[in-house]
Design a protein around this motif. Sequence first.
Motif, PDB file in Angstrom:
ATOM      1  N   VAL A   1       1.080  -1.452  -0.067  1.00 49.73           N
ATOM      2  CA  VAL A   1       0.375  -0.422   0.084  1.00 49.73           C
ATOM      3  C   VAL A   1       1.044   1.254   0.237  1.00 49.73           C
ATOM      4  N   ALA A   2       0.391   1.939  -0.778  1.00 48.12           N
ATOM      5  CA  ALA A   2       1.882   3.203  -0.718  1.00 48.12           C
ATOM      6  C   ALA A   2       0.642   4.144  -0.230  1.00 48.12           C
ATOM      7  N   ASP A   3       1.048   5.683  -0.607  1.00 51.82           N
ATOM      8  CA  ASP A   3       0.765   6.750   0.038  1.00 51.82           C
ATOM      9  C   ASP A   3      -1.303   7.649  -0.619  1.00 51.82           C
ATOM     10  N   THR A   4      -1.259   6.607  -1.807  1.00 47.52           N
ATOM     11  CA  THR A   4      -2.739   6.788  -3.017  1.00 47.52           C
ATOM     12  C   THR A   4      -3.022   5.357  -4.040  1.00 47.52           C
ATOM     13  N   TYR A   5      -3.659   5.629  -4.095  1.00 46.46           N
ATOM     14  CA  TYR A   5      -4.235   4.583  -4.378  1.00 46.46           C
ATOM     15  C   TYR A   5      -3.710   4.202  -5.982  1.00 46.46           C
ATOM     16  N   LYS A   6      -3.667   5.394  -6.980  1.00 49.37           N
ATOM     17  CA  LYS A   6      -2.959   6.013  -8.056  1.00 49.37           C
ATOM     18  C   LYS A   6      -1.433   5.584  -7.870  1.00 49.37           C
ATOM     19  N   ARG A   7      -0.312   5.955  -6.780  1.00 49.34           N
ATOM     20  CA  ARG A   7       0.103   5.105  -6.682  1.00 49.34           C
ATOM     21  C   ARG A   7       0.972   4.243  -7.067  1.00 49.34           C
ATOM     22  N   THR A   8      -0.319   3.357  -5.646  1.00 49.93           N
ATOM     23  CA  THR A   8      -0.559   1.665  -5.087  1.00 49.93           C
ATOM     24  C   THR A   8      -0.224   1.221  -6.427  1.00 49.93           C
ATOM     25  N   ILE A   9      -1.464   2.045  -7.259  1.00 45.65           N
ATOM     26  CA  ILE A   9      -0.713   0.698  -8.480  1.00 45.65           C
ATOM     27  C   ILE A   9      -0.447   0.431  -9.139  1.00 45.65           C
ATOM     28  N   ARG A  10       0.557   1.966  -9.438  1.00 39.66           N
ATOM     29  CA  ARG A  10       1.573   2.002 -10.019  1.00 39.66           C
ATOM     30  C   ARG A  10       2.625   1.132  -9.156  1.00 39.66           C
ATOM     31  N   MET A  11       2.969   1.144  -8.029  1.00 40.15           N
ATOM     32  CA  MET A  11       3.212   0.069  -7.107  1.00 40.15           C
ATOM     33  C   MET A  11       3.528  -1.124  -7.774  1.00 40.15           C
ATOM     34  N   GLN A  12       2.352  -1.578  -7.751  1.00 38.20           N
ATOM     35  CA  GLN A  12       2.701  -3.137  -8.578  1.00 38.20           C
ATOM     36  C   GLN A  12       2.419  -3.090  -9.279  1.00 38.20           C
ATOM     37  N   PHE A  13       1.962  -2.602 -10.082  1.00 35.08           N
ATOM     38  CA  PHE A  13       2.777  -2.832 -11.864  1.00 35.08           C
ATOM     39  C   PHE A  13       4.394  -2.808 -11.903  1.00 35.08           C
ATOM     40  N   LYS A  14       4.992  -2.064 -11.331  1.00 32.09           N
ATOM     41  CA  LYS A  14       6.365  -2.615 -11.357  1.00 32.09           C
ATOM     42  C   LYS A  14       6.720  -3.262 -10.518  1.00 32.09           C
ATOM     43  N   GLN A  15       5.828  -3.896  -9.750  1.00 31.70           N
ATOM     44  CA  GLN A  15       6.920  -4.896  -8.473  1.00 31.70           C
ATOM     45  C   GLN A  15       6.152  -6.529  -9.867  1.00 31.70           C
ATOM     46  N   VAL A  16       5.226  -6.407 -10.487  1.00 33.57           N
ATOM     47  CA  VAL A  16       5.184  -7.243 -11.827  1.00 33.57           C
ATOM     48  C   VAL A  16       5.956  -7.418 -12.431  1.00 33.57           C
ATOM     49  N   GLN A  17       6.405  -6.104 -12.543  1.00 29.06           N
ATOM     50  CA  GLN A  17       7.564  -6.283 -13.385  1.00 29.06           C
ATOM     51  C   GLN A  17       8.784  -6.387 -12.920  1.00 29.06           C
ATOM     52  N   ARG A  18       9.233  -6.553 -12.147  1.00 29.29           N
ATOM     53  CA  ARG A  18      10.271  -7.363 -12.060  1.00 29.29           C
ATOM     54  C   ARG A  18      10.277  -8.615 -11.707  1.00 29.29           C
ATOM     55  N   TRP A  19       9.251  -9.178 -11.140  1.00 29.95           N
ATOM     56  CA  TRP A  19       8.878 -10.464 -11.504  1.00 29.95           C
ATOM     57  C   TRP A  19       9.734 -11.335 -12.537  1.00 29.95           C
ATOM     58  N   ALA A  20       8.506 -10.643 -13.507  1.00 26.54           N
ATOM     59  CA  ALA A  20       8.763 -10.711 -14.774  1.00 26.54           C
ATOM     60  C   ALA A  20      10.108 -10.823 -15.419  1.00 26.54           C
ATOM     61  N   TRP A  21      11.007  -9.683 -15.008  1.00 26.32           N
ATOM     62  CA  TRP A  21      11.982  -9.120 -15.718  1.00 26.32           C
ATOM     63  C   TRP A  21      13.119 -11.037 -15.345  1.00 26.32           C
ATOM     64  N   GLY A  22      12.432 -12.148 -14.487  1.00 27.08           N
ATOM     65  CA  GLY A  22      12.860 -13.358 -13.708  1.00 27.08           C
ATOM     66  C   GLY A  22      13.359 -14.326 -15.414  1.00 27.08           C
ATOM     67  N   ALA A  23      12.549 -13.416 -17.065  1.00 26.03           N
ATOM     68  CA  ALA A  23      12.545 -14.049 -17.921  1.00 26.03           C
ATOM     69  C   ALA A  23      14.395 -13.993 -18.180  1.00 26.03           C
ATOM     70  N   SER A  24      15.442 -14.199 -17.452  1.00 24.83           N
ATOM     71  CA  SER A  24      16.037 -13.929 -17.646  1.00 24.83           C
ATOM     72  C   SER A  24      16.989 -14.748 -17.425  1.00 24.83           C
ATOM     73  N   ASP A  25      16.401 -15.587 -16.411  1.00 19.98           N
ATOM     74  CA  ASP A  25      17.159 -16.865 -15.831  1.00 19.98           C
ATOM     75  C   ASP A  25      16.616 -17.931 -16.807  1.00 19.98           C
ATOM     76  N   ILE A  26      16.360 -17.193 -18.095  1.00 19.94           N
ATOM     77  CA  ILE A  26      15.881 -19.011 -18.911  1.00 19.94           C
ATOM     78  C   ILE A  26      17.290 -19.200 -19.452  1.00 19.94           C
ATOM     79  N   ALA A  27      18.376 -17.752 -20.297  1.00 20.44           N
ATOM     80  CA  ALA A  27      19.507 -17.799 -20.630  1.00 20.44           C
ATOM     81  C   ALA A  27      20.708 -18.338 -19.430  1.00 20.44           C
ATOM     82  N   TYR A  28      20.064 -18.063 -18.361  1.00 22.70           N
ATOM     83  CA  TYR A  28      21.214 -18.488 -17.406  1.00 22.70           C
ATOM     84  C   TYR A  28      21.000 -20.329 -16.900  1.00 22.70           C
TER      85      TYR A  28
END
Length: 180
Positions: A1-28
């Motif tokens: 939870v961030a200080d505003t609802y809009k910021r919470t949504i943005r932070m959640q999107f960025k968090q999912v982006q970081r998780w999806a960055w795990g596709a880099s593990d395929i090459a490794y």
Amino acid sequence: VADTYKRTIRMQFKQVQRWAWGASDIAYFANQAFFKINNVPTHKKIAKGWRLLEGHLSWSTAPLILLLAAYPPFLFHTSSYLGNQLPQYASNLQRIAMVGILVSLFLSMRSLPPKPVRYKRRRTFWMVIQWIYLPITSIVFSSFAAINSQTRLMLGKYLGFNITQKTTKSERVHVGELLK
């Protein structure tokens, strides 16, 4: 939870982006499994590699495929029988899937503990609304975030280091309710 609802949504999107960055593990994984000496049987390496690849690819593409896959045959072959029938079949399958979502909603709501007295009925309403928005949020927060992350990974445009803002949401509870 961030200080505003809009910021919470943005932070959640960025968090999912970081998780999806795990596709880099395929090459490794491919490098460690197939180009280095190890004692893992080949069939296990292939199965684990396939599971890793399929997981990241379906994460980014499955919601969009479910939404749009039935319509290209109709657009390119408007006179063919299959092109005209496929959207109807897909629509029926999506209705069946919606029944599955509704069953999950029902089971989820039934398995919750009793609602505390301090919470109003509107809180339950918002919980149900979250389930109704599930198809939309799965596209936005799952598919778009994963596609964005994986495309950036492919082009070498790194996400950088973002600290996810975290705050607590406190609610006033009367001392009498705590003693009950």
